[in-house]
Write an enzyme that holds these catalytic residues in place. Structure first.
Site, mmCIF file in Angstrom:
data_model
loop_
_atom_site.group_PDB
_atom_site.id
_atom_site.type_symbol
_atom_site.label_atom_id
_atom_site.label_comp_id
_atom_site.label_asym_id
_atom_site.label_seq_id
_atom_site.Cartn_x
_atom_site.Cartn_y
_atom_site.Cartn_z
ATOM 1 N N SER A 27 0.827 -1.214 0.000
ATOM 2 C CA SER A 27 0.000 0.000 0.000
ATOM 3 C C SER A 27 0.860 1.263 0.000
ATOM 4 O O SER A 27 0.336 2.365 -0.014
ATOM 5 C CB SER A 27 -0.937 0.003 1.215
ATOM 6 O OG SER A 27 -0.199 -0.157 2.409
ATOM 7 N N ASN A 114 -2.496 -2.620 13.196
ATOM 8 C CA ASN A 114 -3.955 -2.478 13.105
ATOM 9 C C ASN A 114 -4.452 -1.220 13.813
ATOM 10 O O ASN A 114 -5.259 -0.462 13.274
ATOM 11 C CB ASN A 114 -4.653 -3.723 13.665
ATOM 12 C CG ASN A 114 -4.350 -4.953 12.824
ATOM 13 O OD1 ASN A 114 -3.785 -4.838 11.736
ATOM 14 N ND2 ASN A 114 -4.698 -6.122 13.330
ATOM 15 N N THR A 159 -40.542 26.035 -10.578
ATOM 16 C CA THR A 159 -40.783 24.641 -10.199
ATOM 17 C C THR A 159 -40.886 23.916 -11.530
ATOM 18 O O THR A 159 -41.363 24.485 -12.513
ATOM 19 C CB THR A 159 -42.089 24.470 -9.400
ATOM 20 O OG1 THR A 159 -43.185 24.902 -10.212
ATOM 21 C CG2 THR A 159 -42.072 25.283 -8.105
ATOM 22 N N SER A 281 -13.948 27.148 -27.364
ATOM 23 C CA SER A 281 -13.996 25.963 -28.209
ATOM 24 C C SER A 281 -12.924 26.096 -29.275
ATOM 25 O O SER A 281 -12.638 27.197 -29.744
ATOM 26 C CB SER A 281 -15.377 25.859 -28.869
ATOM 27 O OG SER A 281 -15.284 25.105 -30.066
ATOM 28 N N LYS A 287 -17.900 30.454 -28.603
ATOM 29 C CA LYS A 287 -18.233 29.699 -27.396
ATOM 30 C C LYS A 287 -17.511 30.187 -26.152
ATOM 31 O O LYS A 287 -16.361 30.610 -26.173
ATOM 32 C CB LYS A 287 -17.874 28.225 -27.600
ATOM 33 C CG LYS A 287 -18.727 27.566 -28.637
ATOM 34 C CD LYS A 287 -20.030 27.081 -28.077
ATOM 35 C CE LYS A 287 -19.853 25.646 -27.656
ATOM 36 N NZ LYS A 287 -21.082 25.025 -27.224
ATOM 37 N N ASN A 289 -17.606 28.150 -22.698
ATOM 38 C CA ASN A 289 -18.200 26.984 -22.035
ATOM 39 C C ASN A 289 -17.977 27.022 -20.528
ATOM 40 O O ASN A 289 -16.880 27.349 -20.070
ATOM 41 C CB ASN A 289 -17.608 25.697 -22.616
ATOM 42 C CG ASN A 289 -17.954 25.528 -24.084
ATOM 43 O OD1 ASN A 289 -19.041 25.937 -24.521
ATOM 44 N ND2 ASN A 289 -17.037 24.965 -24.854
ATOM 45 N N TYR A 321 -9.983 -6.723 12.139
ATOM 46 C CA TYR A 321 -9.286 -6.253 10.938
ATOM 47 C C TYR A 321 -9.212 -7.342 9.870
ATOM 48 O O TYR A 321 -8.940 -8.498 10.165
ATOM 49 C CB TYR A 321 -7.859 -5.801 11.299
ATOM 50 C CG TYR A 321 -7.053 -5.331 10.098
ATOM 51 C CD1 TYR A 321 -7.132 -4.019 9.656
ATOM 52 C CD2 TYR A 321 -6.248 -6.222 9.375
ATOM 53 C CE1 TYR A 321 -6.426 -3.600 8.537
ATOM 54 C CE2 TYR A 321 -5.539 -5.811 8.261
ATOM 55 C CZ TYR A 321 -5.626 -4.491 7.845
ATOM 56 O OH TYR A 321 -4.933 -4.081 6.740
ATOM 57 N N GLN A 326 -7.398 -2.352 3.778
ATOM 58 C CA GLN A 326 -6.347 -1.538 3.173
ATOM 59 C C GLN A 326 -6.886 -0.768 1.957
ATOM 60 O O GLN A 326 -6.329 0.243 1.563
ATOM 61 C CB GLN A 326 -5.173 -2.438 2.767
ATOM 62 C CG GLN A 326 -4.034 -1.724 2.103
ATOM 63 C CD GLN A 326 -2.782 -2.581 2.072
ATOM 64 O OE1 GLN A 326 -2.114 -2.734 3.089
ATOM 65 N NE2 GLN A 326 -2.473 -3.153 0.917
ATOM 66 N N LYS A 329 -8.214 3.474 1.746
ATOM 67 C CA LYS A 329 -7.535 4.763 1.654
ATOM 68 C C LYS A 329 -7.703 5.482 0.331
ATOM 69 O O LYS A 329 -8.017 6.674 0.290
ATOM 70 C CB LYS A 329 -6.046 4.585 1.966
ATOM 71 C CG LYS A 329 -5.810 4.231 3.421
ATOM 72 C CD LYS A 329 -4.413 3.726 3.661
ATOM 73 C CE LYS A 329 -4.382 2.773 4.831
ATOM 74 N NZ LYS A 329 -5.225 1.554 4.657
HETATM 75 N N1 ARG Z 1 -1.223 -1.355 5.278
HETATM 76 C C1 ARG Z 1 -2.176 -1.918 6.168
HETATM 77 C C2 ARG Z 1 -3.536 -1.259 5.945
HETATM 78 O O1 ARG Z 1 -3.572 -0.240 5.377
HETATM 79 C C3 ARG Z 1 -1.773 -1.696 7.596
HETATM 80 C C4 ARG Z 1 -2.355 -2.680 8.546
HETATM 81 C C5 ARG Z 1 -1.776 -4.029 8.316
HETATM 82 N N2 ARG Z 1 -2.196 -4.943 9.294
HETATM 83 C C6 ARG Z 1 -2.073 -6.263 9.133
HETATM 84 N N3 ARG Z 1 -2.512 -7.000 10.076
HETATM 85 N N4 ARG Z 1 -1.525 -6.753 8.065
HETATM 86 O O2 ARG Z 1 -4.566 -1.751 6.326
#
Ligand code: ARG
Length: 462
Positions: A27, A114, A159, A281, A287, A289, A321, A326, A329
């Site tokens: 990640s 975690n 309306t 344009s 134009k 836009n 978890y 992951q 994000k």
């Molecule tokens: N990169 C992981 C995430 O974003 C961090 C947590 C990893 N935890 C694990 N038990 N592998 O979730």
């Protein structure tokens, strides 16, 4: 040749991961955005470990100094992120080890990735709440300035996108101020709810070390530690709530953007969007836009999409978890980036647009917009039941349509042919100015009501 196993957790592994495993598992490509939060969390954790006697002050000092160096390397762009180290947490810790040696290995006492990632992510989303809050206020202020400039400019109220009754420009702008005011209270509320610390929940069950979770919570600006360690590492509702707030606000921005697209068209000409917010344009020289408004209208799609996406990631996960999480994000990063961009663009567009007062008024006066005022006059002055007044007015609208004129252009004879009790004073209520001025009910469109609400919002936002 097999790669060697991971230095952080590879004790029981003989071989390293397949290259594709590494690609799907890592990640670091995106969670490096959590670097500052990760280091803040680690600093708070290390200080707490020292205060509770779990770490020596000497080790804690070395860790603190080392983390500051890592942070400056990351901020300075000299840090080398490694995919083999998976994520931001292990990248930071590995570099710390290079910098300070053995004490780095003691930092992870009494915590897990975690609770670490849950903490980092809460801190990050919390910052975005603060940024969104100021950005919403900026749009509200821009709308308020527009409302103030045109508190009594008359425009058509719609309306079904059909002319309904005349309203004031200020009133229309304030409608959005009200909506954004609720968005503001929603994001503030979400921020309050998310402001609890997961740190110290460790992997899921808490820890046997005598840690002080209140201390780390306070150091990181949280109101308190989360009360259940399983919940602390398992939930991402704070991110979902953030994106829900974002979605609702983006929906509001999208409606305003849609109006700007319509209003800036050659057929409406209600507003001129600033050059700063328009494009030309490459083939049609005439134009201009409203691209910014169009793109803004589209942003709700990806923000809401990210919200739904994360909801789908979470909905089937057993506690606590799972690695699925992951995938939280990138969705949130994308939603936050685009939300803040949309808010900034809207603040700019609203500030730089110019309402065409004459066109607004002309449009307000067309489409028999004061028909309701005529019906109300028949109720008030001629004592008709509203249903009958509605019917008489409908006949007069048909007559005006036939003659190709508007209601105020009918003659008194035209009027009296439909109802004998109509007198010349009816013409007083048929102008758009009279129409809006009469709507003095609380929250109505009369300029006097609008000015009261402008004053109220100025007071709230000052
Ligand atoms: N990169 C992981 C995430 O974003 C961090 C947590 C990893 N935890 C694990 N038990 N592998 O979730």
């Amino acid at each position: 040749m097999t790669k060697s196993s991971n230095a952080m957790w590879g004790g029981r592994f003989a071989a390293g991961p397949d290259a594709i495993m590494e690609a799907i598992n890592a990640s670091i490509g995106f969670d490096q955005r959590l670097a500052a939060q990760d280091i803040a969390g680690s600093r708070a954790h290390a200080a707490m470990l020292a205060a509770t006697g779990i770490l020596t002050d000497k080790d804690a000092d070395a860790i603190r100094e080392g983390l500051l160096t890592v942070l400056s390397e990351i901020e300075g762009g000299t840090f080398e992120f490694s995919t083999a180290l998976e994520d931001i947490h292990m990248n930071v810790e590995a570099r710390l080890k290079q910098l300070i040696g053995e004490p780095a290995g003691r930092l992870h006492t009494g915590r897990s990735r975690n609770d670490q990632v849950a903490t980092d992510f809460r801190l990050w989303v919390r910052d975005q709440c603060d940024a969104a809050e100021s950005a919403i206020v900026a749009v509200m202020q821009a709308l308020l300035a527009q409302a103030e400039a045109g508190a009594d400019w008359v425009m058509p109220g719609f309306t079904h996108l059909q002319t309904a009754q005349p309203v004031t420009w200020g009133h229309h702008m304030l409608a959005y101020v009200e909506m954004l005011g609720r968005d503001l209270s929603r994001i503030r509320d979400a921020r309050k709810r998310m402001n609890e610390s997961p740190l110290g929940a460790a992997a899921l069950a808490g820890t046997g070390f005598p840690i002080d979770r209140h201390m780390t919570a306070q150091a990181l600006g949280f109101d308190r530690p989360m009360a259940n360690s399983l919940d602390a590492v398992a939930d991402r509702d704070f991110a979902l709530e953030f994106m829900s707030c974002a979605s609702i606000n983006a929906m509001h921005l999208s409606r305003l953007a849609e109006e700007l697209v319509i209003w800036s068209s050659a057929q409406f000409r209600f507003v001129d969007m600033g050059d700063q917010w328009s494009t030309g344009s490459s083939i049609m020289p005439q134009k201009r836009n409203p691209d910014a408004a169009e793109l803004l209208r589209a942003k709700i799609g990806r923000i809401m999409g990210a919200n739904v996406g994360l909801m789908m990631v979470m909905k089937g996960l057993p506690l606590t978890y799972s690695k699925d999480m992951q995938e939280d994000k990138e969705q949130v990063f994308d939603a936050a980036d685009n939300w803040l961009l949309a808010l900034a663009a809207m603040a700019g567009m609203v500030t730089d647009m110019t309402a065409n007062q004459d066109n607004l008024r002309a449009a307000a006066a067309s489409g028999f917009s004061t028909a309701t005022d005529l019906a109300d006059w028949l109720v008030r002055e001629a004592g008709l039941p509203f249903r009958d007044a509605h019917h008489v007015t409908g006949a007069l609208v048909a007559k005006a349509e036939e003659k190709g004129c508007d209601l105020p252009d009918l003659t008194l004879e035209d009027m009296q042919a439909e109802h004998g009790d109509i007198t010349a004073s009816v013409f007083d209520v048929l102008t758009v100015e009279a129409s809006v001025a009469s709507r003095m009910s609380y929250g109505g469109t009369a300029p006097a009501q609008v000015r009261t609400q402008i004053a109220r919002w100025k007071d709230i936002l000052k």
